[in-house]
Design a protein around this motif. Structure first.
Motif, mmCIF file in Angstrom:
data_model
loop_
_atom_site.group_PDB
_atom_site.id
_atom_site.type_symbol
_atom_site.label_atom_id
_atom_site.label_comp_id
_atom_site.label_asym_id
_atom_site.label_seq_id
_atom_site.Cartn_x
_atom_site.Cartn_y
_atom_site.Cartn_z
ATOM 1 N N PRO A 26 21.405 43.980 46.081
ATOM 2 C CA PRO A 26 20.798 45.186 45.495
ATOM 3 C C PRO A 26 21.876 46.116 44.966
ATOM 4 O O PRO A 26 22.955 46.208 45.556
ATOM 5 N N GLY A 27 21.583 46.784 43.874
ATOM 6 C CA GLY A 27 22.577 47.698 43.322
ATOM 7 C C GLY A 27 22.306 47.949 41.862
ATOM 8 O O GLY A 27 21.215 47.676 41.377
ATOM 9 N N MET A 51 24.124 55.789 46.628
ATOM 10 C CA MET A 51 23.936 54.336 46.646
ATOM 11 C C MET A 51 23.447 53.890 48.029
ATOM 12 O O MET A 51 22.565 53.041 48.150
ATOM 13 N N HIS A 52 24.015 54.492 49.081
ATOM 14 C CA HIS A 52 23.596 54.140 50.439
ATOM 15 C C HIS A 52 22.130 54.511 50.659
ATOM 16 O O HIS A 52 21.348 53.714 51.206
ATOM 17 N N THR A 54 19.839 54.730 48.476
ATOM 18 C CA THR A 54 18.948 53.898 47.649
ATOM 19 C C THR A 54 18.939 52.438 48.091
ATOM 20 O O THR A 54 17.891 51.796 48.127
ATOM 21 N N TYR A 55 20.130 51.898 48.426
ATOM 22 C CA TYR A 55 20.226 50.444 48.630
ATOM 23 C C TYR A 55 20.624 50.020 50.045
ATOM 24 O O TYR A 55 20.592 48.834 50.362
ATOM 25 N N TYR A 59 25.787 47.179 48.945
ATOM 26 C CA TYR A 59 25.257 47.347 47.590
ATOM 27 C C TYR A 59 26.244 46.878 46.526
ATOM 28 O O TYR A 59 27.436 46.790 46.764
ATOM 29 N N ARG A 60 25.677 46.596 45.367
ATOM 30 C CA ARG A 60 26.448 46.136 44.216
ATOM 31 C C ARG A 60 26.655 47.295 43.257
ATOM 32 O O ARG A 60 25.798 48.150 43.102
ATOM 33 N N ASN A 61 27.818 47.285 42.637
ATOM 34 C CA ASN A 61 28.200 48.349 41.732
ATOM 35 C C ASN A 61 28.837 47.723 40.512
ATOM 36 O O ASN A 61 29.255 46.577 40.561
#
Ligand code: HEM
Length: 456
Positions: A26-27, A51-52, A54-55, A59-61
């Motif tokens: 996810p990301g 990001m934390h 949300t995912y 997570y992927r960036n």
């Protein structure tokens, strides 16, 4: 250098992953080409928090030229830093950011080669040389603190940055940098700024161009000195590294010495500057802690101006306060690696070639580990309060094979700094001082941290 060029220049590196390789994580990819790079640069901790939220903790960036994954929390830190199964390459993790400017530094070596070089360089951090560096630090800091006290309000960040460079010049190089000091300082600043420049091509006038020019200047500066140091018997770090031998009895080559020195100066300079500044700010905001530290210092019964090397361990509260300052503002807020073997974490499988980041700052402010995470409370580091805490919940100096080689040097410099500031003196902070910090690549107060150091 874009990532594609980085791989071409380092043929032993794994090739870039196919674009879809991390689709299952996810990301988000952000904008075309630049991804989330500018978002991250604008507010690094805010980006991680978002990001934390949300995912989650994996997570992927998309940033700095490609896709990567972030793994959050102490378990992730342990997996990546302790690296029991030799999965994670530091060279290929830091390489895209640092290779153009600090190639072949210790942090840019892996596994057996890294072990050999680390063992060799460790000689410069043994107790005997450390004792000599302590004298240099006491002398230089004592003089400068007296000047600061006479100057009224000073901007602490540029002042400590300059002093740290001068002290490193004496402790590391054995002589003052002299008329070249400004050029050396500027070259370092340019190199560190260039390490996060969004344009990776060295175009003159732009950040990377300035960084590469700075590196050329420093290579020349150190290179000129090597033959002289080999023959002499100097006790400074540079002279020792010039004479030190590997396990097989061979000397380091001129180029290796220059690269190690360059990297050591970089590793020492901005990290101590940043942590010294944040500690002065925290103590300025918490005057009761200044009193506690001063009481402890006065209780040692030392009448000399200098803090003796053998008494460093007695400054227990200063140690806790330094740790707490670095918990809140770790000078290295995130640490990159690249997986050279497939691995699994948090329910996801990752292929060899994945760029992986852990986040020191996030772990240091997790409320489930650090209640009221934004409160300055050095007693969190007392033995009682530390009981049961995950070993990798606090990682300002990293951990495992690449754990900071200069951590005792850094702690010594900060203790000596606080000794000279607080014994018979006080830190006064104007109200808004240090309100806004640039968080990345190394935390720095935007206002330079105006401060008054006064005699009690
Ligand atoms: C408060 C000050 C400092 C902090 C917070 C700090 C932090 C760190 C961190 C987090 C790493 C590990 C990075 C990784 O695993 O990828 C590291 C590595 C390193 N640091 Fe420091 N550092 C500090 C001061 C210094 C000083 C003063 C020196 C030298 C005199 C130094 C020399 C090094 C070296 C040589 C490495 C690479 C070690 C290896 O790869 O084996 N550091 N530092």
């Amino acid at each position: 250098m874009a990532r594609a060029d980085t791989f071409a220049a380092n043929p032993h590196w794994l090739p870039a992953l196919p674009g879809s390789a991390l689709d299952h994580v996810p990301g988000e990819d952000g904008w075309p080409i630049v991804g989330n790079t500018f978002r991250i640069l604008a507010d690094p901790p805010g980006h991680v928090r978002r990001m934390h939220a949300t995912y989650g903790k994996v997570y992927r960036n998309h940033s700095f030229g490609g896709r990567n994954v972030t793994l959050l929390g102490p378990e992730a830190n342990e997996l990546v830093l302790f690296d029991r199964d030799k999965i994670f390459s530091s060279e290929q993790g830091w390489g895209p950011t640092l290779n153009q400017l600090f190639p072949r530094g210790l942090m840019l070596m892996d596994f057996e080669k890294h072990r050999v070089h680390r063992r060799t360089l460790s000689v410069a951090f043994k107790p005997e040389p450390m004792r000599l560096y302590a004298d240099v630090l006491n002398d230089g800091i004592s003089k400068r603190v007296k000047e600061w006290r006479q100057q009224g309000e000073i901007k602490f960040y540029p002042e400590i940055k300059q002093l740290t460079l001068e002290l490193a010049a004496v402790a590391f190089l054995g002589t003052t940098v002299g008329p070249e000091a400004d050029k050396v300082n500027k070259s370092f600043v340019d190199m560190v700024q260039a390490s996060i420049a969004p344009v990776r091509t060295p175009i003159p006038g732009l950040a990377m161009g300035k960084g590469v020019a700075g590196r050329k200047y420093l290579l020349d500066y150190f290179g000129r000195e090597v033959p002289r140091r080999r023959k002499g018997n100097g006790e400074d770090m540079f002279s020792q590294i010039c004479r030190v031998t590997h396990e097989d009895g061979s000397l380091l080559s001129d180029d290796e010495i220059v690269d190690h020195m360059n990297f050591l100066m970089m590793a020492a300079h901005d990290t101590i500057t940043s942590s010294g500044t944040s500690m002065v700010m925290q103590l300025g905001r918490n005057p009761d802690w200044q009193d506690r530290l001063r009481d402890e210092m006065d209780g040692l019964g030392i009448n000399d101006d200098a803090l003796p090397y053998d008494r460093l361990g007695d400054l227990v509260l200063t140690d806790y306060a330094f740790k707490e300052s670095m918990r809140l503002m770790p000078p290295v807020p995130s640490i990159p690696r690249r997986a050279i073997k497939p691995f699994s974490f948090g329910g996801y499988d990752f292929p060899a070639g994945t760029f992986v980041g852990i986040n020191t700052h996030f772990t240091h402010t997790m409320p489930e580990i650090w209640p009221e995470p934004q409160a300055f409370d050095p007693l969190r580091f007392s033995p009682d309060a530390s009981k049961g805490r995950h070993k990798f919940a606090y990682v300002p100096f990293g951990g495992g094979a690449h754990m900071c080689l200069g951590l005792h040097f850094a702690t010594m410099q900060i203790k000596i700094l606080m000794w000279h500031i607080l014994r018979g003196g006080r830190i006064d902070l104007p109200q808004v001082s240090g309100d806004k910090w640039q968080a990345w690549p190394i935390p720095k107060p935007r206002d330079g941290l105006p401060v008054r150091l006064t005699v009690l």
